[in-house]
Motif scaffolding. Structure first.
Motif, PDB file in Angstrom:
ATOM      1  N   ILE A  86       7.371  -0.582  -5.348  1.00  0.00           N
ATOM      2  CA  ILE A  86       6.380  -1.055  -4.377  1.00  0.00           C
ATOM      3  C   ILE A  86       7.032  -1.252  -3.014  1.00  0.00           C
ATOM      4  O   ILE A  86       8.252  -1.417  -2.909  1.00  0.00           O
ATOM      5  N   PRO A  87       6.206  -1.252  -1.966  1.00  0.00           N
ATOM      6  CA  PRO A  87       6.741  -1.451  -0.604  1.00  0.00           C
ATOM      7  C   PRO A  87       7.454  -2.805  -0.444  1.00  0.00           C
ATOM      8  O   PRO A  87       7.195  -3.755  -1.189  1.00  0.00           O
ATOM      9  N   LYS A  88       8.311  -2.871   0.547  1.00  0.00           N
ATOM     10  CA  LYS A  88       9.144  -4.049   0.801  1.00  0.00           C
ATOM     11  C   LYS A  88       8.316  -5.333   0.946  1.00  0.00           C
ATOM     12  O   LYS A  88       8.662  -6.361   0.372  1.00  0.00           O
ATOM     13  N   GLU A  94       5.353  -6.017  -0.234  1.00  0.00           N
ATOM     14  CA  GLU A  94       4.766  -6.404  -1.517  1.00  0.00           C
ATOM     15  C   GLU A  94       5.823  -7.019  -2.436  1.00  0.00           C
ATOM     16  O   GLU A  94       5.526  -7.942  -3.186  1.00  0.00           O
ATOM     17  N   LYS A  95       7.051  -6.525  -2.371  1.00  0.00           N
ATOM     18  CA  LYS A  95       8.140  -7.128  -3.151  1.00  0.00           C
ATOM     19  C   LYS A  95       8.356  -8.571  -2.713  1.00  0.00           C
ATOM     20  O   LYS A  95       8.530  -9.471  -3.533  1.00  0.00           O
ATOM     21  N   GLU A  96       8.360  -8.761  -1.404  1.00  0.00           N
ATOM     22  CA  GLU A  96       8.566 -10.097  -0.858  1.00  0.00           C
ATOM     23  C   GLU A  96       7.452 -11.040  -1.312  1.00  0.00           C
ATOM     24  O   GLU A  96       7.707 -12.168  -1.731  1.00  0.00           O
ATOM     25  N   ILE A  97       6.210 -10.566  -1.266  1.00  0.00           N
ATOM     26  CA  ILE A  97       5.063 -11.365  -1.708  1.00  0.00           C
ATOM     27  C   ILE A  97       5.175 -11.655  -3.202  1.00  0.00           C
ATOM     28  O   ILE A  97       4.951 -12.783  -3.645  1.00  0.00           O
ATOM     29  N   PHE A  98       5.516 -10.646  -3.992  1.00  0.00           N
ATOM     30  CA  PHE A  98       5.648 -10.832  -5.432  1.00  0.00           C
ATOM     31  C   PHE A  98       6.696 -11.893  -5.763  1.00  0.00           C
ATOM     32  O   PHE A  98       6.467 -12.770  -6.597  1.00  0.00           O
ATOM     33  N   LYS A  99       7.828 -11.838  -5.098  1.00  0.00           N
ATOM     34  CA  LYS A  99       8.890 -12.818  -5.339  1.00  0.00           C
ATOM     35  C   LYS A  99       8.407 -14.233  -5.027  1.00  0.00           C
ATOM     36  O   LYS A  99       8.697 -15.168  -5.766  1.00  0.00           O
ATOM     37  N   LEU A 100       7.663 -14.389  -3.930  1.00  0.00           N
ATOM     38  CA  LEU A 100       7.151 -15.714  -3.570  1.00  0.00           C
ATOM     39  C   LEU A 100       6.079 -16.177  -4.554  1.00  0.00           C
ATOM     40  O   LEU A 100       6.011 -17.366  -4.889  1.00  0.00           O
ATOM     41  N   LEU A 101       5.242 -15.260  -5.046  1.00  0.00           N
ATOM     42  CA  LEU A 101       4.238 -15.612  -6.051  1.00  0.00           C
ATOM     43  C   LEU A 101       4.909 -16.129  -7.318  1.00  0.00           C
ATOM     44  O   LEU A 101       4.490 -17.135  -7.886  1.00  0.00           O
ATOM     45  N   VAL A 102       5.943 -15.450  -7.743  1.00  0.00           N
ATOM     46  CA  VAL A 102       6.669 -15.852  -8.949  1.00  0.00           C
ATOM     47  C   VAL A 102       7.298 -17.234  -8.765  1.00  0.00           C
ATOM     48  O   VAL A 102       7.390 -18.014  -9.711  1.00  0.00           O
ATOM     49  N   GLU A 140      -3.778 -14.920   5.525  1.00  0.00           N
ATOM     50  CA  GLU A 140      -4.035 -15.237   4.119  1.00  0.00           C
ATOM     51  C   GLU A 140      -4.792 -14.099   3.426  1.00  0.00           C
ATOM     52  O   GLU A 140      -4.475 -13.716   2.302  1.00  0.00           O
ATOM     53  N   ARG A 141      -5.765 -13.536   4.101  1.00  0.00           N
ATOM     54  CA  ARG A 141      -6.561 -12.443   3.525  1.00  0.00           C
ATOM     55  C   ARG A 141      -5.683 -11.214   3.239  1.00  0.00           C
ATOM     56  O   ARG A 141      -5.868 -10.540   2.224  1.00  0.00           O
ATOM     57  N   THR A 142      -4.740 -10.941   4.106  1.00  0.00           N
ATOM     58  CA  THR A 142      -3.828  -9.819   3.896  1.00  0.00           C
ATOM     59  C   THR A 142      -2.968 -10.063   2.660  1.00  0.00           C
ATOM     60  O   THR A 142      -2.722  -9.143   1.880  1.00  0.00           O
ATOM     61  N   VAL A 143      -2.550 -11.294   2.469  1.00  0.00           N
ATOM     62  CA  VAL A 143      -1.767 -11.645   1.280  1.00  0.00           C
ATOM     63  C   VAL A 143      -2.607 -11.393   0.033  1.00  0.00           C
ATOM     64  O   VAL A 143      -2.123 -10.816  -0.939  1.00  0.00           O
ATOM     65  N   TYR A 144      -3.890 -11.791   0.041  1.00  0.00           N
ATOM     66  CA  TYR A 144      -4.771 -11.540  -1.101  1.00  0.00           C
ATOM     67  C   TYR A 144      -4.888 -10.038  -1.383  1.00  0.00           C
ATOM     68  O   TYR A 144      -4.858  -9.607  -2.531  1.00  0.00           O
ATOM     69  N   ARG A 145      -5.033  -9.241  -0.324  1.00  0.00           N
ATOM     70  CA  ARG A 145      -5.138  -7.787  -0.512  1.00  0.00           C
ATOM     71  C   ARG A 145      -3.849  -7.216  -1.100  1.00  0.00           C
ATOM     72  O   ARG A 145      -3.881  -6.343  -1.966  1.00  0.00           O
ATOM     73  N   ARG A 146      -2.716  -7.697  -0.637  1.00  0.00           N
ATOM     74  CA  ARG A 146      -1.429  -7.231  -1.176  1.00  0.00           C
ATOM     75  C   ARG A 146      -1.283  -7.634  -2.641  1.00  0.00           C
ATOM     76  O   ARG A 146      -0.763  -6.878  -3.456  1.00  0.00           O
ATOM     77  N   LYS A 147      -1.749  -8.843  -2.992  1.00  0.00           N
ATOM     78  CA  LYS A 147      -1.715  -9.282  -4.380  1.00  0.00           C
ATOM     79  C   LYS A 147      -2.566  -8.357  -5.251  1.00  0.00           C
ATOM     80  O   LYS A 147      -2.152  -7.977  -6.349  1.00  0.00           O
ATOM     81  N   GLN A 148      -3.742  -7.994  -4.762  1.00  0.00           N
ATOM     82  CA  GLN A 148      -4.612  -7.063  -5.487  1.00  0.00           C
ATOM     83  C   GLN A 148      -3.912  -5.725  -5.688  1.00  0.00           C
ATOM     84  O   GLN A 148      -3.985  -5.132  -6.764  1.00  0.00           O
ATOM     85  N   SER A 149      -3.248  -5.257  -4.664  1.00  0.00           N
ATOM     86  CA  SER A 149      -2.537  -3.987  -4.734  1.00  0.00           C
ATOM     87  C   SER A 149      -1.436  -4.038  -5.803  1.00  0.00           C
ATOM     88  O   SER A 149      -1.274  -3.089  -6.585  1.00  0.00           O
ATOM     89  N   ILE A 150      -0.703  -5.137  -5.847  1.00  0.00           N
ATOM     90  CA  ILE A 150       0.363  -5.291  -6.850  1.00  0.00           C
ATOM     91  C   ILE A 150      -0.242  -5.282  -8.249  1.00  0.00           C
ATOM     92  O   ILE A 150       0.247  -4.600  -9.147  1.00  0.00           O
ATOM     93  N   ARG A 151      -1.347  -6.037  -8.439  1.00  0.00           N
ATOM     94  CA  ARG A 151      -2.002  -6.071  -9.749  1.00  0.00           C
ATOM     95  C   ARG A 151      -2.448  -4.697 -10.194  1.00  0.00           C
ATOM     96  O   ARG A 151      -2.244  -4.306 -11.339  1.00  0.00           O
ATOM     97  N   LYS A 152      -3.061  -3.947  -9.281  1.00  0.00           N
ATOM     98  CA  LYS A 152      -3.536  -2.598  -9.612  1.00  0.00           C
ATOM     99  C   LYS A 152      -2.380  -1.690 -10.027  1.00  0.00           C
ATOM    100  O   LYS A 152      -2.501  -0.913 -10.968  1.00  0.00           O
ATOM    101  N   LYS A 153      -1.265  -1.812  -9.340  1.00  0.00           N
ATOM    102  CA  LYS A 153      -0.103  -0.978  -9.675  1.00  0.00           C
ATOM    103  C   LYS A 153       0.448  -1.322 -11.048  1.00  0.00           C
ATOM    104  O   LYS A 153       0.838  -0.438 -11.811  1.00  0.00           O
TER     105      LYS A 153
END
Length: 66
Positions: free
Chosen positions: A20-22, A24-32, A48-61
């Protein structure tokens, strides 16, 4: 040295996160780590809305990889 068991889910997460893009990795690490979307947005400098969209993208992947 402790080593994580090699399960299907570890394999999936490792391969999805590796590809995944850089941002999204950063967001994933913070979510964890337990941060919410507002806190993540503040840390990475996005709305905040952009973070939600990135989270959706990670889930879909992750779902598409399974």
């Amino acid at each position: 040295m402790f080593e994580m068991p090699k399960t299907k889910y570890n394999y999936i997460l490792k391969n999805v996160i590796f590809n995944i893009p850089k941002k999204e990795k950063e967001i994933f690490k913070l979510l964890v780590q337990g941060y919410n979307a507002v806190e993540i947005g503040d840390k990475v400098g996005m709305a905040e809305r952009t973070v939600y969209r990135r989270k959706q993208s990670i889930r879909k992947k992750i779902i598409n990889f399974i």
